[in-house]
Write a protein that holds these residues in place. Sequence first.
Motif, PDB file in Angstrom:
ATOM      1  N   GLY A   1       5.442  -0.766   2.599  1.00 33.83           N
ATOM      2  CA  GLY A   1       5.589  -1.092   1.183  1.00 33.83           C
ATOM      3  C   GLY A   1       7.018  -0.904   0.712  1.00 33.83           C
ATOM      4  O   GLY A   1       7.563  -1.724  -0.031  1.00 33.83           O
TER       5      GLY A   1
ATOM      6  N   PHE B   1       9.612  -4.024  -0.562  1.00 36.29           N
ATOM      7  CA  PHE B   1      10.307  -4.105  -1.846  1.00 36.29           C
ATOM      8  C   PHE B   1      11.689  -4.735  -1.666  1.00 36.29           C
ATOM      9  O   PHE B   1      12.138  -5.489  -2.527  1.00 36.29           O
TER      10      PHE B   1
ATOM     11  N   THR C   1      10.288   0.860  -6.635  1.00 30.93           N
ATOM     12  CA  THR C   1      10.494   0.370  -8.001  1.00 30.93           C
ATOM     13  C   THR C   1      11.303   1.397  -8.786  1.00 30.93           C
ATOM     14  O   THR C   1      12.274   1.053  -9.465  1.00 30.93           O
TER      15      THR C   1
ATOM     16  N   LEU D   1       5.701   0.400  -2.645  1.00 25.99           N
ATOM     17  CA  LEU D   1       6.338  -0.501  -3.605  1.00 25.99           C
ATOM     18  C   LEU D   1       6.689   0.244  -4.893  1.00 25.99           C
ATOM     19  O   LEU D   1       7.769   0.041  -5.464  1.00 25.99           O
TER      20      LEU D   1
END
Length: 179
Positions: A71, A75, A150, A146
């Motif tokens: 993940g 990104f 972020t 992710l």
Amino acid sequence: MKGIVFTEFLDLVEDKFGLETVDKIITESQLDSGGIYTSVGTYSFSEMLQLLQSLSKHTSVSIDNLLLVYGEHFFSIIETSYPGLLATYKDPIEMLSSIENHIHIEVRKIYPDAELPTFIVEKKDEKSLTMLYKSSRAMHHFGLGLMNKTFEHFNATATIALHKINEDGTEVRFVINKN
């Protein structure tokens, strides 16, 4: 499952564990595709599960930890391929809370037959977000990776707790508190 998820996964495996490991996990899995993926193709989730199980066996890394790292890697693909989408947001809480009502809508424009998880915002304010994740694929650690990236993208940090509602991980609550 969209092919880009497979092609990027195998790129990550090659980068982290070598081409020999990629060949090994493909060869020992029973893949209808034969392990040949295109980014725009659609493939069975069972193939991803087989690849993850095989990689976990060979590396002694849990599937959840493999998905977390994947993940985080994925990104960077989003940053490179869709910078305009990320530029829409000024804050990680704002971005994460719009997964269902904006980001997934944009993904479906590119990949109309994508089978995406559902994210339901249960509670949101400037510094916190509680979301319910639902997916038959139980790839919540991919989502966690992710989410981690972020916050990094926005030069922010957070504590993200994951609480399984269903033992099989098909429903998970993410409780996010921005530091």
